[in-house]
Design an enzyme around this catalytic site. Structure first.
Site, PDB file in Angstrom:
ATOM      1  N   THR A 183       0.864  -1.177   0.000  1.00  0.00           N
ATOM      2  CA  THR A 183       0.000   0.000   0.000  1.00  0.00           C
ATOM      3  C   THR A 183       0.896   1.221   0.000  1.00  0.00           C
ATOM      4  O   THR A 183       1.967   1.212   0.605  1.00  0.00           O
ATOM      5  CB  THR A 183      -0.907   0.052   1.245  1.00  0.00           C
ATOM      6  OG1 THR A 183      -0.064   0.147   2.386  1.00  0.00           O
ATOM      7  CG2 THR A 183      -1.774  -1.173   1.356  1.00  0.00           C
ATOM      8  N   GLU A 328      -5.903  -3.914   1.192  1.00  0.00           N
ATOM      9  CA  GLU A 328      -5.980  -4.914   2.273  1.00  0.00           C
ATOM     10  C   GLU A 328      -7.205  -5.816   2.144  1.00  0.00           C
ATOM     11  O   GLU A 328      -7.321  -6.814   2.829  1.00  0.00           O
ATOM     12  CB  GLU A 328      -6.026  -4.210   3.646  1.00  0.00           C
ATOM     13  CG  GLU A 328      -4.711  -3.617   4.090  1.00  0.00           C
ATOM     14  CD  GLU A 328      -4.499  -2.188   3.611  1.00  0.00           C
ATOM     15  OE1 GLU A 328      -5.125  -1.795   2.602  1.00  0.00           O
ATOM     16  OE2 GLU A 328      -3.701  -1.467   4.230  1.00  0.00           O
ATOM     17  N   LYS A 428     -12.444  18.337  11.809  1.00  0.00           N
ATOM     18  CA  LYS A 428     -13.098  18.386  13.114  1.00  0.00           C
ATOM     19  C   LYS A 428     -13.304  19.846  13.495  1.00  0.00           C
ATOM     20  O   LYS A 428     -12.361  20.547  13.817  1.00  0.00           O
ATOM     21  CB  LYS A 428     -12.263  17.628  14.149  1.00  0.00           C
ATOM     22  CG  LYS A 428     -12.228  16.156  13.769  1.00  0.00           C
ATOM     23  CD  LYS A 428     -11.624  15.258  14.806  1.00  0.00           C
ATOM     24  CE  LYS A 428     -11.815  13.816  14.363  1.00  0.00           C
ATOM     25  NZ  LYS A 428     -10.821  12.897  14.828  1.00  0.00           N
ATOM     26  N   TRP A 433     -17.923  16.660  13.085  1.00  0.00           N
ATOM     27  CA  TRP A 433     -17.120  16.239  11.947  1.00  0.00           C
ATOM     28  C   TRP A 433     -17.715  16.756  10.647  1.00  0.00           C
ATOM     29  O   TRP A 433     -18.920  16.674  10.422  1.00  0.00           O
ATOM     30  CB  TRP A 433     -17.060  14.702  11.878  1.00  0.00           C
ATOM     31  CG  TRP A 433     -16.215  14.090  12.939  1.00  0.00           C
ATOM     32  CD1 TRP A 433     -15.604  14.742  13.975  1.00  0.00           C
ATOM     33  CD2 TRP A 433     -15.888  12.711  13.085  1.00  0.00           C
ATOM     34  NE1 TRP A 433     -14.916  13.849  14.761  1.00  0.00           N
ATOM     35  CE2 TRP A 433     -15.072  12.593  14.236  1.00  0.00           C
ATOM     36  CE3 TRP A 433     -16.191  11.558  12.364  1.00  0.00           C
ATOM     37  CZ2 TRP A 433     -14.573  11.365  14.680  1.00  0.00           C
ATOM     38  CZ3 TRP A 433     -15.692  10.342  12.800  1.00  0.00           C
ATOM     39  CH2 TRP A 433     -14.888  10.245  13.935  1.00  0.00           C
TER      40      TRP A 433
END
Ligand code: AMP
Length: 526
Positions: A183, A328, A428, A433
């Protein structure tokens, strides 16, 4: 008491064996690195993959050895995958778009013994070779006529020539490692995801499902998603498994080249990242063209602007399947299958069988599936990583066996998942959020915008506030106020960015995603 059914290890050679035996004449068409369109078929690919296996065995490559590839999507690269995996060696796909220093780290970490490279990467190979002592030999994926000047290894055609292909093939324990893909990790060193024959086999069965990629032998599949990124979304296995025609675009991924291949090869299904679909759409609009055979596209790897999804569906009647996943996860996670073509699949979709997901808050408590509450998205399944390669001490799983994807998402009561952000990109503000992805999607719908990115910048009162960064279409001009007015009413009032910054070009990373790290460094996002 064991069941009494046949012993049939779930290994990947079976897909190509099946394709050559039952769909042997089905075409595999490549826009070659050398230029011309090259036609092959599954019977030929199978024979040549085994010839490569034999050459590898004669070079002393065996079980568990890592063989790297540095190549675009071509028939030779497909042969390489099967030729390497068929003898129990590990096919390590290198992403040529990564900086050379990262590739050097990755090759050394994987201890690759052999490298199969497209001839166009000869300069990169020359850079890497002296720094990667484990690599004993380089073979160029071309013929003698196109071997790069001063090449330090043979050409592939010469290397596999004169071999019968008779060698021990398949017949491996299904847990054997098959593929390795690092990755591009934005923090720390790149991490290797080590797929097994079994995990890729099961992932293929999931990928073929009607509510996933919905593949059939009558399809002609153009795989734009590169074989060097995220296991090519499993297409190198799933397309031969169903015996569909396979179309491989080589190095040319611009709108004109893609469109030409689609039309000449009767492509019905294609898969790629949003930037590819954006490029194709711009070309179609400019030339006033429309695809005549294309029925479905799969867009994944990054959030896809709603305007782009709509354009394909409403203008051309092409079904867009929005998919989410990660290296993954082999990589399929969710797919959004639109129930009708007037509803763009903005959310990332539902999990097909074989994958499970959950949401947790910062303390690890589960979060309701109400379509509103954000949580950290965790997954588990038969094709999800449990550890990274050569980091055996570090489990990736929590106490319940879930892997934290690093994404923040909502799930609605019907199981529809929508990505809010990468956890590190979420803004934030005043304890709440803000989704950078949602603001980006709204902003990029502005007719003058080519690309939009949103980052959080430090703010004394609120902690962080959104900054909108816009790359305009060529020749366009606009003011910050134009964009702020455009966003009003499209997103919550308190999400409206505090500022708009115009840039020449928004930087993209090695896998085609907006490079927010670079934007933060350049524009003061901390
Ligand atoms: P990679 O392992 O390079 O494929 O990156 C995986 C990451 O890409 C995911 O964890 C997401 O953050 C992002 N991603 C992939 N698909 C999507 C999507 N459809 N929408 C939003 N983000 C996505």
């Amino acid at each position: 008491m064991p069941g009494l059914m046949q012993d049939w290890p779930l290994t990947l050679d079976r897909f190509l064996e099946h394709a050559q035996r039952w769909h042997g004449a089905r075409e595999v068409v490549t826009r070659s690195i050398e230029g011309p369109i090259v036609r092959s078929d599954y019977a030929t690919i199978h024979r040549r993959a085994r010839q490569l296996s034999q050459a590898l065995l004669e070079a002393g490559i065996g079980y568990e050895d890592r063989v790297a590839t540095l190549g675009f999507n071509t028939a030779r690269h497909l042969e390489a995958w099967y030729g390497i995996m068929g003898i129990g060696a590990v096919c390590h796909t290198l992403n040529p778009r990564l900086p050379a220093a990262q590739l050097e780290y990755i090759v050394n970490h994987a201890a690759d013994r052999l490298l199969l490279a497209d001839p166009c990467f000869a300069p990169l190979v020359a850079q890497l070779r002296p720094r990667c002592p484990s690599v004993e030999r380089v073979v160029y994926l071309t013929d003698a006529a196109h071997l790069p000047a001063g090449a330090d290894g043979p050409d592939y055609e010469d290397w596999i020539a004169g071999r019968s292909g008779e060698c021990r093939w398949g017949d491996l324990p299904e847990e054997t490692a098959a593929g390795l893909c690092y990755t591009s990790g934005t923090t720390g060193d790149p991490k290797g995801v080590l797929y097994s024959h079994r995990s890729n086999y099961l992932h293929t069965l999931t990928a073929m499902l009607p509510d996933a990629l919905n593949l059939s032998s009558s399809d002609s599949v153009l795989a734009i998603v590169p074989m060097f990124h995220a296991n090519a979304w499993g297409l190198a296995f799933a397309v031969p498994a169903v015996g569909a025609k396979f179309v491989l675009p080589g190095a040319r991924l611009d709108g004109a080249s893609i469109f030409e291949l689609m039309e000449t090869e009767g492509v019905t299904l294609s898969a790629g990242v949003p930037t590819v679909w954006q490029g194709l759409l711009q070309y179609l609009d400019k030339e006033k063209l429309r695809p005549t055979t294309l029925k479905r596209i799969v867009s994944g790897g990054a959030a896809c602007p709603e305007a782009l999804l709509r354009a394909y569906q409403e203008k051309f009647g092409i079904e867009v399947r929005h998919a989410w996943g990660m290296t993954e996860m082999s990589p399929l996670g969710t797919v959004n299958v639109p129930r009708d073509l007037t509803m763009p699949p903005v959310a990332q979709g539902r999990v097909p069988f074989g994958i499970d997901m959950a949401l947790a808050d910062d303390e690890g408590r589960s979060v309701p599936h109400d379509g509103r509450t954000f949580g950290h998205l965790k997954v588990r399944g038969c094709a999800v990583a449990r550890r990274y390669f050569r980091r055996e001490q570090e489990s990736l799983l929590d106490a319940d066996g879930y892997f934290d994807t690093g994404d923040v998402a909502t799930i609605d009561p019907g199981g529809m998942m929508q990505i809010t952000d990468r956890a590190k990109d979420v803004i934030k503000s005043g304890g709440e959020w803000i989704s950078s992805i949602e603001i980006e999607n709204a902003a990029v719908a502005h007719p003058k915008a080519a690309l939009a990115a949103v980052i959080g910048v430090p703010h004394v009162k609120w902690g962080e506030r959104p900054l909108l960064i816009v790359q305009l279409k060529p020749g366009e001009s606009a003011t910050a106020q134009d964009f702020l007015d455009f966003l009003a009413g499209r997103i919550a009032r308190w999400w409206i960015p505090d500022a708009v910054q115009f840039v020449e070009a928004i930087p993209l990373g090695a896998t085609g995603k907006i490079d927010k790290k670079q934007l933060r460094a350049a524009l003061g996002g901390g």
